[in-house]
Design a protein around this motif. Structure first.
Motif, PDB file in Angstrom:
ATOM      1  N   THR A  34       1.037  -1.523   0.161  1.00 13.72           N
ATOM      2  CA  THR A  34      -0.358  -0.311  -0.446  1.00 13.72           C
ATOM      3  C   THR A  34       0.725   0.990   0.391  1.00 13.72           C
ATOM      4  O   THR A  34       0.638   1.968  -1.062  1.00 13.72           O
ATOM      5  N   ALA A  35       2.204   1.187   0.565  1.00 12.08           N
ATOM      6  CA  ALA A  35       3.279   2.191   0.770  1.00 12.08           C
ATOM      7  C   ALA A  35       3.661   2.799  -0.810  1.00 12.08           C
ATOM      8  O   ALA A  35       3.315   3.865  -0.664  1.00 12.08           O
ATOM      9  N   ASP A  36       3.772   1.492  -0.972  1.00 13.90           N
ATOM     10  CA  ASP A  36       4.741   1.272  -2.624  1.00 13.90           C
ATOM     11  C   ASP A  36       3.639   2.086  -3.280  1.00 13.90           C
ATOM     12  O   ASP A  36       4.028   3.240  -4.568  1.00 13.90           O
ATOM     13  N   ARG A  37       2.411   1.974  -2.990  1.00 16.03           N
ATOM     14  CA  ARG A  37       1.827   2.202  -4.616  1.00 16.03           C
ATOM     15  C   ARG A  37       0.915   3.391  -4.365  1.00 16.03           C
ATOM     16  O   ARG A  37       0.903   4.578  -5.274  1.00 16.03           O
ATOM     17  N   GLU A  38       1.152   4.079  -2.785  1.00 10.57           N
ATOM     18  CA  GLU A  38       0.841   6.082  -2.624  1.00 10.57           C
ATOM     19  C   GLU A  38       2.241   6.106  -3.191  1.00 10.57           C
ATOM     20  O   GLU A  38       1.944   7.461  -3.497  1.00 10.57           O
ATOM     21  N   ALA A  39       3.136   5.797  -2.720  1.00 11.98           N
ATOM     22  CA  ALA A  39       4.703   6.586  -3.372  1.00 11.98           C
ATOM     23  C   ALA A  39       4.858   6.461  -4.468  1.00 11.98           C
ATOM     24  O   ALA A  39       4.459   8.456  -4.872  1.00 11.98           O
ATOM     25  N   ALA A  40       4.622   5.815  -5.189  1.00 12.81           N
ATOM     26  CA  ALA A  40       4.205   5.892  -6.855  1.00 12.81           C
ATOM     27  C   ALA A  40       3.271   6.106  -7.564  1.00 12.81           C
ATOM     28  O   ALA A  40       3.268   7.231  -8.551  1.00 12.81           O
ATOM     29  N   THR A  41       1.727   7.009  -6.790  1.00 13.58           N
ATOM     30  CA  THR A  41       0.774   7.554  -6.908  1.00 13.58           C
ATOM     31  C   THR A  41       1.316   9.233  -6.804  1.00 13.58           C
ATOM     32  O   THR A  41       1.253   9.442  -7.849  1.00 13.58           O
ATOM     33  N   ALA A  42       1.928   9.536  -5.955  1.00 11.46           N
ATOM     34  CA  ALA A  42       2.264  10.853  -5.473  1.00 11.46           C
ATOM     35  C   ALA A  42       3.657  11.004  -6.528  1.00 11.46           C
ATOM     36  O   ALA A  42       3.431  11.961  -6.923  1.00 11.46           O
TER      37      ALA A  42
END
Length: 108
Positions: A79-87
């Motif tokens: 989840t953190a990786d997805r959020e970082a990729a989105t940002a």
């Protein structure tokens, strides 16, 4: 005298029978003792096996708990990786938009 001899023989026979009965009783007691010792050894083995089984079950429960925790950590990391990729994607889009604006301003 014959009666006394017959009586003595009868007494000797009775004593012999009593001795045989005592030996048979001692043998039976010995066999019972051996059987009791064997039963005690089997009970000890059963207790040890039960303790090993309990320990194995505890180990399995602990391993399952660790696996659940690792899976939870992996989900959180994903989840953190997805959020970082989105940002990062949004930041790149914003930088492209700013670059486009700067180019358009320069062209004017």
């Amino acid at each position: 005298a014959a009666d006394a001899r017959a009586s003595a023989e009868a007494s000797a026979n009775d004593a012999s029978k009593a001795r045989q009965a005592a030996e048979a009783s001692a043998n039976a007691a010995s066999q019972a003792r051996v059987a009791a010792e064997q039963s005690a050894a089997e009970a000890t083995q059963a207790r040890q096996q039960a303790e090993q089984d309990r320990q194995s079950a505890t180990n399995a429960r602990n391993a399952a708990a660790k696996a659940r925790e690792a899976a939870s950590n992996a989900r959180a990391q994903a989840t953190a990786d997805r959020e970082a990729a989105t940002a990062s994607r949004k930041a790149a889009e914003q930088a492209r938009a700013q670059a486009t604006q700067a180019r358009q301003a320069a062209e004017q």
